[in-house]
Design a protein around this motif. Structure first.
Motif, PDB file in Angstrom:
ATOM      1  N   ARG A   1      13.032   2.995  43.123  1.00 33.92           N
ATOM      2  CA  ARG A   1      11.858   2.510  42.382  1.00 33.92           C
ATOM      3  C   ARG A   1      12.055   2.722  40.885  1.00 33.92           C
ATOM      4  NH1 ARG A   1       7.228   6.185  43.587  1.00 33.92           N
ATOM      5  NH2 ARG A   1       8.471   7.438  42.138  1.00 33.92           N
ATOM      6  N   ASP A   2      12.591   3.888  40.503  1.00 33.36           N
ATOM      7  CA  ASP A   2      12.841   4.163  39.086  1.00 33.36           C
ATOM      8  C   ASP A   2      13.895   3.224  38.505  1.00 33.36           C
ATOM      9  OD1 ASP A   2      11.000   6.185  39.240  1.00 33.36           O
ATOM     10  OD2 ASP A   2      12.481   7.811  39.387  1.00 33.36           O
ATOM     11  N   GLU A   3      14.804   2.733  39.350  1.00 26.97           N
ATOM     12  CA  GLU A   3      15.807   1.765  38.898  1.00 26.97           C
ATOM     13  C   GLU A   3      15.210   0.361  38.761  1.00 26.97           C
ATOM     14  OE1 GLU A   3      19.334   1.731  41.295  1.00 26.97           O
ATOM     15  OE2 GLU A   3      19.445   3.912  41.379  1.00 26.97           O
ATOM     16  N   GLY A   4      13.995   0.175  39.256  1.00 28.81           N
ATOM     17  CA  GLY A   4      13.350  -1.124  39.163  1.00 28.81           C
ATOM     18  C   GLY A   4      13.698  -2.075  40.287  1.00 28.81           C
ATOM     19  N   LEU A   5      14.315  -1.545  41.371  1.00 23.65           N
ATOM     20  CA  LEU A   5      14.747  -2.412  42.465  1.00 23.65           C
ATOM     21  C   LEU A   5      13.652  -2.649  43.493  1.00 23.65           C
ATOM     22  CD1 LEU A   5      18.352  -1.044  43.133  1.00 23.65           C
ATOM     23  CD2 LEU A   5      17.657  -2.995  41.746  1.00 23.65           C
ATOM     24  N   ILE A   6      12.744  -1.686  43.634  1.00 19.64           N
ATOM     25  CA  ILE A   6      11.684  -1.806  44.638  1.00 19.64           C
ATOM     26  C   ILE A   6      10.354  -1.369  44.029  1.00 19.64           C
ATOM     27  CG2 ILE A   6      13.241  -1.400  46.594  1.00 19.64           C
ATOM     28  CD1 ILE A   6      12.184   1.493  46.683  1.00 19.64           C
ATOM     29  N   THR A   7       9.286  -1.721  44.713  1.00 21.70           N
ATOM     30  CA  THR A   7       7.972  -1.218  44.358  1.00 21.70           C
ATOM     31  C   THR A   7       7.323  -0.670  45.625  1.00 21.70           C
ATOM     32  OG1 THR A   7       5.845  -1.749  43.321  1.00 21.70           O
ATOM     33  CG2 THR A   7       6.827  -3.445  44.702  1.00 21.70           C
ATOM     34  N   ARG A   8       6.523   0.385  45.491  1.00 18.53           N
ATOM     35  CA  ARG A   8       5.896   1.017  46.654  1.00 18.53           C
ATOM     36  C   ARG A   8       4.393   1.101  46.431  1.00 18.53           C
ATOM     37  NH1 ARG A   8       8.224   6.039  49.206  1.00 18.53           N
ATOM     38  NH2 ARG A   8       7.904   4.717  51.040  1.00 18.53           N
ATOM     39  N   ARG A   9       3.644   0.685  47.445  1.00 21.62           N
ATOM     40  CA  ARG A   9       2.188   0.771  47.366  1.00 21.62           C
ATOM     41  C   ARG A   9       1.640   1.327  48.660  1.00 21.62           C
ATOM     42  NH1 ARG A   9       0.145  -4.806  44.344  1.00 21.62           N
ATOM     43  NH2 ARG A   9       1.269  -4.437  42.379  1.00 21.62           N
ATOM     44  N   ARG A  10       0.775   2.301  48.519  1.00 22.84           N
ATOM     45  CA  ARG A  10       0.184   2.933  49.695  1.00 22.84           C
ATOM     46  C   ARG A  10      -0.578   1.897  50.521  1.00 22.84           C
ATOM     47  NH1 ARG A  10      -0.774   8.166  50.758  1.00 22.84           N
ATOM     48  NH2 ARG A  10      -0.282   8.757  48.596  1.00 22.84           N
ATOM     49  N   GLY A  11      -0.304   1.885  51.807  1.00 22.34           N
ATOM     50  CA  GLY A  11      -0.984   0.972  52.708  1.00 22.34           C
ATOM     51  C   GLY A  11      -0.339  -0.401  52.802  1.00 22.34           C
ATOM     52  N   GLN A  12       0.615  -0.673  51.903  1.00 22.09           N
ATOM     53  CA  GLN A  12       1.282  -1.981  51.924  1.00 22.09           C
ATOM     54  C   GLN A  12       2.762  -1.864  52.275  1.00 22.09           C
ATOM     55  OE1 GLN A  12       0.635  -4.319  48.416  1.00 22.09           O
ATOM     56  NE2 GLN A  12      -1.568  -3.911  48.358  1.00 22.09           N
ATOM     57  N   GLY A  13       3.415  -0.820  51.800  1.00 19.89           N
ATOM     58  CA  GLY A  13       4.816  -0.621  52.118  1.00 19.89           C
ATOM     59  C   GLY A  13       5.711  -0.721  50.897  1.00 19.89           C
ATOM     60  N   THR A  14       6.991  -0.924  51.150  1.00 13.61           N
ATOM     61  CA  THR A  14       8.003  -0.952  50.103  1.00 13.61           C
ATOM     62  C   THR A  14       8.598  -2.344  50.022  1.00 13.61           C
ATOM     63  OG1 THR A  14       8.539   1.376  50.544  1.00 13.61           O
ATOM     64  CG2 THR A  14      10.154   0.095  49.284  1.00 13.61           C
TER      65      THR A  14
END
Length: 256
Positions: free
Chosen positions: A58-71
């Motif tokens: 996530r810090d590299e900007g490759l993914i985003t994570r949201r509670r209840g939605q996933g990665t």
């Protein structure tokens, strides 16, 4: 007997390396990663290690994570092989449309000495200068600076530089097939102007690719410097130890 103790941070880094490779290979076609428990099972890691690995990505900007939605995959990485001479649009076929914002396309009457030397031209000779901002699917991918021998480059000024690879255009307009290229890859950080063009932060990681392309007879005709977003791009090659397999097969047949 020695025993190696793997720290939690080290394990998270190792897991991040594996997941990053999966991202590069397009393993998550729908753009969503499995949940932490499923990833932990498939990778043979603890959920804590997976959670920390995903935080690194996530810090590299490759993914985003949201509670209840996933990665979710934010920035897919696209591979470019180093074991075959190919243009970017050709390499990225199937990933989206590659377009080019043509920033410079002109004949320079007296090219810099560094360019004439590299292209094997007389000092003070002219050369053709191109600069293009390349986009994939509308998002900036690289800034390409190209210098061409005048007889090779001049016809390109009348060609579709916005939608075609330079390699294809060279072969089409000159009637010559390209032969080989020497490539050097550096890791650099984005200067403010390049960062603005590529829509990244100042100091962001980039690949700097230095390429000199020749005709089959060895004549240099195209020298390029590419600044490529490292968060969207990977470089790949297949390397053989002890000679190319085709050579080995020939040697075996000769020994029979």
């Amino acid at each position: 007997m020695s025993r190696t103790v793997t720290s939690r941070a080290e394990r998270a880094r190792q897991v991040a390396d594996v997941v990053r490779r999966h991202l590069t290979e397009g393993a998550f076609e729908d753009g969503w990663l499995p949940d932490e428990a499923a990833l932990a099972r498939s990778l043979g890691a603890s959920r804590n290690a997976v959670r920390e690995a995903l935080a690194l990505l996530r810090d590299e900007g490759l993914i985003t994570r949201r509670r209840g939605q996933g990665t979710r995959v934010v920035t897919p990485k696209y591979g470019h092989g180093l074991d075959r001479l190919a243009g970017l649009a050709e390499t990225l076929t199937g990933y989206g449309t590659v377009t080019n914002e043509v920033r410079t396309a002109r004949v320079v009457p007296r090219a810099p000495v560094s360019i004439t030397e590299r292209l094997g031209l007389p000092e003070g000779a002219e050369a053709v200068h191109l600069e293009r901002l390349r986009r994939l699917g509308g998002a900036p991918l690289s800034v390409d600076t190209t210098w061409l021998a005048p007889d090779i480059g001049r016809p390109l000024l009348e060609s579709d530089l916005a939608h075609r690879d330079v390699f294809d255009l060279i072969e089409e307009t000159s009637g010559f097939r390209l032969g080989r290229a020497e490539i050097t890859v550096h890791a650099v950080t984005a200067d403010p102007d390049t960062a603005r063009l590529l829509e990244v932060a100042d100091g962001a990681a980039l690949f700097a690719i230095d390429r000199l392309t020749r005709l089959p007879d060895g004549r240099p005709v195209d020298t390029e410097w590419l600044r490529v977003r490292a968060d969207r791009f990977t470089l790949r090659a297949v390397l053989h130890r002890g000679g190319h397999p085709a050579s080995a097969a020939t040697d075996e047949e000769a020994a029979r």
